[in-house]
Design a protein around this motif. Structure first.
Motif, short mmCIF file in Angstrom:
data_model
loop_
_atom_site.label_atom_id
_atom_site.label_comp_id
_atom_site.label_asym_id
_atom_site.label_seq_id
_atom_site.Cartn_x
_atom_site.Cartn_y
_atom_site.Cartn_z
N UNK A 108 0.82 -1.22 0.00
CA UNK A 108 0.00 0.00 0.00
C UNK A 108 0.84 1.25 0.00
N UNK A 109 1.92 1.26 0.79
CA UNK A 109 2.83 2.40 0.81
C UNK A 109 3.52 2.59 -0.53
N UNK A 110 3.89 1.48 -1.15
CA UNK A 110 4.53 1.54 -2.47
C UNK A 110 3.55 2.12 -3.51
N UNK A 151 1.70 9.37 -5.91
CA UNK A 151 2.18 10.73 -5.65
C UNK A 151 3.24 11.15 -6.66
N UNK A 152 4.09 10.23 -7.05
CA UNK A 152 5.14 10.53 -8.03
C UNK A 152 4.51 10.87 -9.38
N UNK A 164 11.36 19.33 -6.07
CA UNK A 164 11.97 19.13 -7.39
C UNK A 164 12.46 17.71 -7.58
N UNK A 165 12.96 17.09 -6.54
CA UNK A 165 13.49 15.73 -6.67
C UNK A 165 12.40 14.75 -7.08
N UNK A 166 11.16 14.98 -6.66
CA UNK A 166 10.04 14.13 -7.08
C UNK A 166 9.54 14.57 -8.45
N UNK A 167 9.33 15.86 -8.64
CA UNK A 167 8.81 16.38 -9.89
C UNK A 167 9.70 16.03 -11.08
N UNK A 168 11.00 16.00 -10.87
CA UNK A 168 11.93 15.74 -11.97
C UNK A 168 12.07 14.27 -12.31
N UNK A 169 11.56 13.40 -11.43
CA UNK A 169 11.70 11.97 -11.66
C UNK A 169 12.93 11.37 -11.03
N UNK A 187 13.43 10.95 -7.78
CA UNK A 187 13.11 10.18 -6.59
C UNK A 187 11.62 10.00 -6.40
N UNK A 188 11.28 8.97 -5.68
CA UNK A 188 9.92 8.81 -5.15
C UNK A 188 9.80 9.69 -3.91
N UNK A 189 8.57 10.03 -3.50
CA UNK A 189 8.40 10.81 -2.27
C UNK A 189 9.02 10.15 -1.04
N UNK A 190 9.01 8.84 -0.96
CA UNK A 190 9.62 8.17 0.20
C UNK A 190 11.14 8.34 0.20
N UNK A 191 11.76 8.46 -0.96
CA UNK A 191 13.21 8.74 -1.03
C UNK A 191 13.50 10.12 -0.44
N UNK A 192 12.63 11.08 -0.79
CA UNK A 192 12.78 12.45 -0.29
C UNK A 192 12.52 12.48 1.22
N UNK A 193 11.49 11.75 1.66
CA UNK A 193 11.20 11.70 3.10
C UNK A 193 12.37 11.10 3.87
N UNK A 194 12.96 10.04 3.33
CA UNK A 194 14.13 9.43 3.99
C UNK A 194 15.29 10.41 4.02
N UNK A 195 15.50 11.16 2.94
CA UNK A 195 16.54 12.18 2.93
C UNK A 195 16.28 13.25 3.98
N UNK A 196 15.02 13.65 4.14
CA UNK A 196 14.68 14.66 5.16
C UNK A 196 14.95 14.13 6.56
N UNK A 197 14.62 12.87 6.81
CA UNK A 197 14.89 12.27 8.13
C UNK A 197 16.40 12.23 8.39
N UNK A 198 17.16 11.86 7.39
CA UNK A 198 18.63 11.85 7.53
C UNK A 198 19.13 13.26 7.81
N UNK A 199 18.59 14.25 7.11
CA UNK A 199 18.98 15.63 7.33
C UNK A 199 18.65 16.11 8.73
N UNK A 200 17.46 15.80 9.21
CA UNK A 200 17.08 16.20 10.57
C UNK A 200 17.96 15.52 11.62
N UNK A 201 18.21 14.23 11.43
CA UNK A 201 19.07 13.51 12.38
C UNK A 201 20.49 14.07 12.35
N UNK A 202 20.98 14.41 11.17
CA UNK A 202 22.33 14.98 11.06
C UNK A 202 22.42 16.33 11.76
N UNK A 203 21.41 17.14 11.59
CA UNK A 203 21.39 18.45 12.27
C UNK A 203 21.34 18.26 13.79
#
Length: 180
Positions: free
Chosen positions: A6-8, A14-15, A142-147, A149-165
């Motif tokens: 379902x998540x996939x 969304x993509x 842009x990462x989703x709109x351009x093709x 990444x999937x939204x979950x790729x972007x969400x994972x990147x955001x989580x990594x960014x928050x954890x890094x900060x």
């Protein structure tokens, strides 16, 4: 397994919607922001401006932001992209030519860097954090709109960014607190 399927499906839906519903003019703006953020140029420029114009506070905040960005890049591009092997969204979903210039894997390193820098500078200098949040959000979209990444790729990147900060801002305090 049904939850994962379902998540996939939601990720794919969304993509496809991002690819087909974002007007071309907005897509050009998103591409320009992404190009500025390519190889972390945008965030290095922001750090340089803070360091030059912000006195001691600006220099300290710039160093914190860049440290968070480096941690996010190491985790997303140096570790996660080496371990995860996720196929990119299919090229035929995207009505533009940017799909040929796509990274190979999960997560979104652009988003991880943008979120890490922004989240690291925001507590120390809220006005600059607010100013950085708009291009950071545009990079993620842009990462989703351009093709790329999937939204979950972007969400994972955001989580990594928050954890890094968080790590970048917290670890020095913890070390100093427990230093003999």
């Amino acid at each position: 397994m049904k939850l994962l399927a379902g998540l996939r499906d939601i990720d794919r839906l969304l993509t496809k919607q991002a690819a087909s519903r974002i007007p071309p003019g907005v897509g050009k703006v998103l591409s320009a922001v992404e190009e500025a953020a390519e190889s972390t140029k945008l965030w290095c420029g922001a750090a340089a401006a803070m360091a030059c114009l912000g006195g001691w506070r600006g220099r300290r905040t710039a160093v914190t932001g860049m440290a968070a960005l480096v941690v996010a890049q190491l985790v997303s591009n140096g570790l996660c992209k080496q371990v995860a092997d996720r196929p990119r969204p299919p090229k035929e979903w995207f009505p533009h030519d940017e799909v040929d210039d796509r990274p190979d894997s999960f997560p979104s390193g652009h988003t991880a860097a943008a979120v890490a820098f922004t989240a690291a500078v925001a507590p120390a200098w809220p006005a600059v954090g607010a100013a950085c949040s708009l291009p950071a959000g545009l990079v993620a979209l842009e990462r989703v709109q351009s093709g790329a990444h999937y939204p979950s790729d972007v969400a994972a990147g955001a989580v990594i960014g928050l954890a890094s900060a968080w790590l970048t801002r917290s670890v020095p305090r913890l070390v100093l607190r427990h230093w003999p």
